[in-house]
Design an enzyme around this catalytic site. Sequence first.
Site, mmCIF file in Angstrom:
data_model
loop_
_atom_site.group_PDB
_atom_site.id
_atom_site.type_symbol
_atom_site.label_atom_id
_atom_site.label_comp_id
_atom_site.label_asym_id
_atom_site.label_seq_id
_atom_site.Cartn_x
_atom_site.Cartn_y
_atom_site.Cartn_z
ATOM 1 C CG ASN A 211 -8.709 -0.793 6.974
ATOM 2 O OD1 ASN A 211 -8.803 -1.267 8.107
ATOM 3 N ND2 ASN A 211 -8.364 0.480 6.761
ATOM 4 C CG ASP A 288 -3.443 5.198 1.715
ATOM 5 O OD1 ASP A 288 -2.988 5.819 2.693
ATOM 6 O OD2 ASP A 288 -3.054 4.067 1.397
ATOM 7 C CE LYS A 298 -29.534 0.757 -0.520
ATOM 8 N NZ LYS A 298 -30.445 -0.309 -0.036
ATOM 9 C CG PHE A 335 2.313 -0.101 13.268
ATOM 10 C CD1 PHE A 335 2.165 -1.455 13.538
ATOM 11 C CD2 PHE A 335 2.597 0.757 14.319
ATOM 12 C CE1 PHE A 335 2.298 -1.942 14.833
ATOM 13 C CE2 PHE A 335 2.736 0.291 15.605
ATOM 14 C CZ PHE A 335 2.578 -1.075 15.868
ATOM 15 C CE LYS A 349 3.603 4.289 6.773
ATOM 16 N NZ LYS A 349 2.573 3.245 7.040
ATOM 17 C CE LYS A 353 3.885 8.145 4.837
ATOM 18 N NZ LYS A 353 2.614 7.420 4.966
#
Length: 408
Positions: A211, A288, A298, A335, A349, A353
């Site tokens: 990301n 995730d 490859k 976060f 969340k 959690k």
Amino acid sequence: MTTLSGKHILVGVSGGIAAYKIPELVRLLKKAGADVQVTTTKNALEFVTSLTLQTVSGHKVYSDVFAAINEHSTEHISLPDWADLMVIAPATANVINKIAHGIADDALTTTFCAMRKPVVIAPAMNDKMYLSPATQASLQTLSEWENITLLDCASGELACGTTGRGRMQEVNIIAETIEYALTEKKLQNKQILITAGPTQEQLDPVRYISNYSTGKMGYALARACLMQGADVSLVSGPTNLQVLSIPLFLQEKQVHLYNVCSAQEMYLSCETIFPKADITILCAAVADFTPTNIADKKIKKESGQTEMTLSLSTTVDIAATLGAKKRDNQIVVGFALETDHEKEHALAKMQKKNLNFIVLNSLRDSGAGFGHDTNKVTILSNDGEEKNFPLMSKEEVAQIIVSHTLLP
């Protein structure tokens, strides 16, 4: 260096070749918002001119106890009264040995002798002078004084042409140390675990899924916690950032960095550190999903191929796993970076959690999220409290998070 804004910094310069770097130190301190005055030994002015120091600081330079141009007859008293902190850089072997034994015979040493507020000392000398028993004994003495933060010398090329320990630390390190010395140690003796950056989930030997996280927010949090005296463990995915390290004499104040790549590697490091952590801040952007199978060669595009299907498996949910193990005396901060229904998703969340706090930001806010030097956050707590903050630098956001989640 937001802590330096509005501070009065007194820079003491002694007669070493490294004195030529001090105008840059003054510039850095003024850029951070500090007001700077300078005092010197007479020998220091052989290496850097009074006019240069006066120009960069905006104040007359105090270099002669008996000079007629002094604003006060007792400059060595008025300057310590004015200053929030004094820094001596470079501090030669001569000056170090004098101040350790209470000798005050020039503008710099008399000023130091009257200073009861924080003092940062940055030694600089030849390696043989550094290793002199007298110098080592004086350094040891100064390191034990409550108001002194004593840097060690750096190793490298010396002015005499040799290589060894004796160089003055670079001015950016001295500036960081000044901020460290001025920061109240509200997190002293606290063990803090922080995660930062992206994870990379390997697809084949040359590709991975990741990301846009740069790690800037997590590294800013690690810096803020270290500045306040915490023992910080930073578990970081791949970034180009460096952790804060303050090379003090006989010890080093530094963030303990654990470099990882995948979500699984990050989890295993966190699992080891978490039981001893008083506070955990989960700032990393953890994948995730990860490829179910990693190709050992490859992956080639076949002739005529127009699409490719990847099989992905879920990764371990680090926040949920640690939250389930959380003791009553532990704090866990999560976060949430959301794109829609931000508050609703963040609250869910936090509850799911078992987090104490969650820091929410949105990609819909300009200047917030991945890649920016700024962020705009809302801090939600599990007791229903909500605090919103405007766009500010990530260093400022880190201090806000520490103040509103970690401190009583």
